[in-house]
Design a protein around this motif. Structure first.
Motif, mmCIF file in Angstrom:
data_model
loop_
_atom_site.group_PDB
_atom_site.id
_atom_site.type_symbol
_atom_site.label_atom_id
_atom_site.label_comp_id
_atom_site.label_asym_id
_atom_site.label_seq_id
_atom_site.Cartn_x
_atom_site.Cartn_y
_atom_site.Cartn_z
ATOM 1 N N MET A 138 -4.216 23.852 -43.450
ATOM 2 C CA MET A 138 -3.531 22.587 -43.668
ATOM 3 C C MET A 138 -4.238 21.475 -42.903
ATOM 4 O O MET A 138 -4.912 21.721 -41.892
ATOM 5 C CB MET A 138 -2.065 22.692 -43.244
ATOM 6 C CG MET A 138 -1.325 23.870 -43.887
ATOM 7 S SD MET A 138 0.378 24.035 -43.342
ATOM 8 C CE MET A 138 1.103 22.616 -44.152
ATOM 9 N N GLN A 168 -0.359 36.381 -45.383
ATOM 10 C CA GLN A 168 -0.741 35.226 -46.186
ATOM 11 C C GLN A 168 -1.221 34.149 -45.227
ATOM 12 O O GLN A 168 -0.688 34.008 -44.121
ATOM 13 C CB GLN A 168 0.442 34.696 -47.013
ATOM 14 C CG GLN A 168 0.939 35.659 -48.097
ATOM 15 C CD GLN A 168 1.870 36.717 -47.540
ATOM 16 O OE1 GLN A 168 2.700 36.426 -46.674
ATOM 17 N NE2 GLN A 168 1.747 37.948 -48.022
ATOM 18 N N GLN A 169 -2.208 33.396 -45.648
ATOM 19 C CA GLN A 169 -2.749 32.357 -44.779
ATOM 20 C C GLN A 169 -2.908 31.059 -45.559
ATOM 21 O O GLN A 169 -3.055 31.062 -46.780
ATOM 22 C CB GLN A 169 -4.113 32.783 -44.212
ATOM 23 C CG GLN A 169 -5.203 32.952 -45.262
ATOM 24 C CD GLN A 169 -6.491 33.474 -44.670
ATOM 25 O OE1 GLN A 169 -6.479 34.353 -43.810
ATOM 26 N NE2 GLN A 169 -7.622 32.927 -45.107
ATOM 27 N N GLN A 170 -2.864 29.959 -44.813
ATOM 28 C CA GLN A 170 -2.981 28.640 -45.432
ATOM 29 C C GLN A 170 -3.622 27.685 -44.444
ATOM 30 O O GLN A 170 -3.240 27.626 -43.267
ATOM 31 C CB GLN A 170 -1.597 28.118 -45.856
ATOM 32 C CG GLN A 170 -1.643 26.787 -46.585
ATOM 33 C CD GLN A 170 -0.269 26.317 -47.020
ATOM 34 O OE1 GLN A 170 0.744 26.932 -46.674
ATOM 35 N NE2 GLN A 170 -0.221 25.234 -47.769
#
Length: 487
Positions: free
Chosen positions: A74, A70-72
């Motif tokens: 920010m 999973q990637q995010q």
């Protein structure tokens, strides 16, 4: 007092013995279910690689099996967070911290840690905003599964604007007929006097503002120096068109797109001594770039100037973006036999390869996207196949003329030519429909002797001089068509 003995809990005669054994077995199964998968199925990190460049920074994780993540993205501060599932914190992942260099255009630093059991978190602290792309590549060419994270700058560099910025002062100097800069003292390098005489004639003759259509090219007139003057392209079927205004000139810099093959995840061919094709062709291209930029009315654009991968379609896009007059892809080929030797030049073919060697090279070079790693889910990084098929007869004809001029000069440097005429194959990188394009195989890196040549700086220098002379010879007999002055 009579003391009664307690019965053993595991006594087979006890009425609850079977139930107790079943409970113990169930508890053991539950413990294995909770702890087993993490260790039995944890993905092994084979290698971690980082390829920093102005165009984008690529981070590659090579694993035994595909990685779930999973990637995010920010902000305040800019960070890119990735959680890797069913992965343990291995030495290879810890080494990622040391692989981030201070001059990385996108990444300031990275932190890696075991976020929770079976999950490793990577936090990339960014120098500016990025547009990440992530995808998984299947095993190919000795690689296992690769999970790729490409960090593109939020404002992507424009090759045309970069080229204009680099050559603004040079363009002004050329317009004022300034003297060209001194070049190295190598005997194969055109002298300052030769360059000045040649390019003064170019400036005096100028260029018409209407594109020339195919037609016979008259022989170049005799010249007092070694460099033939720039010919005028005549048209047999343009008598109905009015001649250009007298004295009209278009003084512009001739743009040569240099394309060092492979790069990044794609090493290209590998010699018996471990020489990577991607390394030596970049060295040769940089030498040729410097020599081109030393000419008073030429400039070079490189599709890559560092060790990173550029998809085949993007290489074509970059050349067309700067409105290049010529495109030269530089390679060092390999063959199944180490005895194969000699340099060669290729143009595009619409009818298949012209030899067995050409067919092999066509297959290996066109597979570069598979090895280097292209995100097939996005269309903005590649050229549509329809565009790549828009090759024209005129482009192929001019490419063969250009290739012939190069072969004449390369033959004075190389021990031998693998082919004395321009060969043809359906190389994807040559399919710019409006730019004469060639692929130069400088030598066989699979031949131990020629591998030594490719690693020799003196040989690289002589080869770069020969390529420059081939470019100059081509332009002396085939004046470029006038193009947009903004380029």
């Amino acid at each position: 007092m009579l003391i009664k003995r307690f019965a053993r809990t595991d006594d087979a005669s006890s009425p609850n013995a079977g139930r107790r054994r079943a409970l113990r077995a169930g508890a053991s199964t539950l413990i294995l279910a909770l702890t087993g998968p993490r260790f039995a199925f944890a993905n092994a990190i084979v290698a971690v690689r980082v390829w920093p460049a102005r165009d984008y920074t690529r981070v590659t994780l090579e694993t035994d099996n595909p990685v779930k993540f999973q990637q995010q993205l920010m902000e305040s501060p800019n960070r890119f967070v990735i959680d890797l599932d069913e992965v343990d914190l291995s030495p290879a992942l810890r080494d990622l911290v040391a692989k981030i260099q201070p001059n990385d255009p996108q990444i300031a630093q990275v932190r890696v840690g075991q976020f929770k059991p079976g999950v490793v978190r990577m936090v990339f602290d960014l120098k500016a905003g990025v547009k990440p792309q992530s995808f998984t590549l299947p095993p190919v060419a000795g690689y296992k599964y690769r999970t790729v994270f490409d960090l593109y700058p939020a404002v992507e560099p424009d090759p045309l604007m970069e080229l204009l910025a680099q050559t603004a002062n040079k363009s002004q100097a050329f317009a004022q007929n300034s003297h060209p800069p001194q070049t190295s003292g190598n005997a194969n390098t055109p002298s300052t006097e030769e360059s000045e005489a040649f390019f003064q004639r170019y400036a005096q003759q100028g260029q018409t503002t209407r594109p020339a259509r195919p037609g016979p090219t008259p022989p170049a007139p005799a010249a007092p120096d070694k460099t033939p003057p720039l010919a005028q392209r005549n048209d047999d079927d343009t008598d109905d068109l009015p001649p250009p205004p007298r004295g009209q000139k278009t003084a512009r810099l001739l743009t040569i797109a240099l394309d060092p093959g492979h790069g990044g995840e794609d090493p290209g061919a590998i010699g018996s001594s471990g020489t990577y094709e991607k390394v030596v062709v970049l060295q040769i291209a940089k030498r040729l770039r410097d020599k081109i930029n030393a000419q008073p009315n030429m400039r070079a654009m490189m599709t890559r100037d560092a060790d990173f991968f550029v998809p085949l379609g993007v290489r074509v896009q970059k050349a067309r973006r700067v409105d290049a007059d010529l495109f030269m892809s530089i390679h060092a080929d390999a063959f199944t036999s180490p005895s194969a030797n000699g340099a060669s030049v290729f143009a595009l073919s619409e009818r298949g390869a012209t030899s067995a060697t050409a067919r092999l090279l066509e297959k290996t070079q066109n597979a570069s996207d598979l090895i280097g790693g292209v995100n097939i889910k996005t269309n903005d990084r590649t050229v549509a196949h329809a565009l790549l098929d828009m090759s024209t007869t005129a482009q192929i004809r001019d490419s063969k003329v250009f290739g012939t001029a190069l072969l004449a000069e390369i033959g004075t440097v190389a021990d031998r030519l693998h082919s004395k005429s321009v060969e043809q194959a359906s190389f994807a990188v040559l399919k710019a429909p409006d730019i004469p394009s060639v692929l130069v195989e400088t030598a066989f890196i699979s031949n131990p002797k020629e591998e030594q040549y490719l690693n020799d700086p003196a040989y690289q220098e002589r080869l770069a001089n020969a390529l420059l002379k081939g470019i100059r010879t081509y332009f002396s007999k085939n004046p470029p068509i006038a193009k947009n002055r903004t380029a």
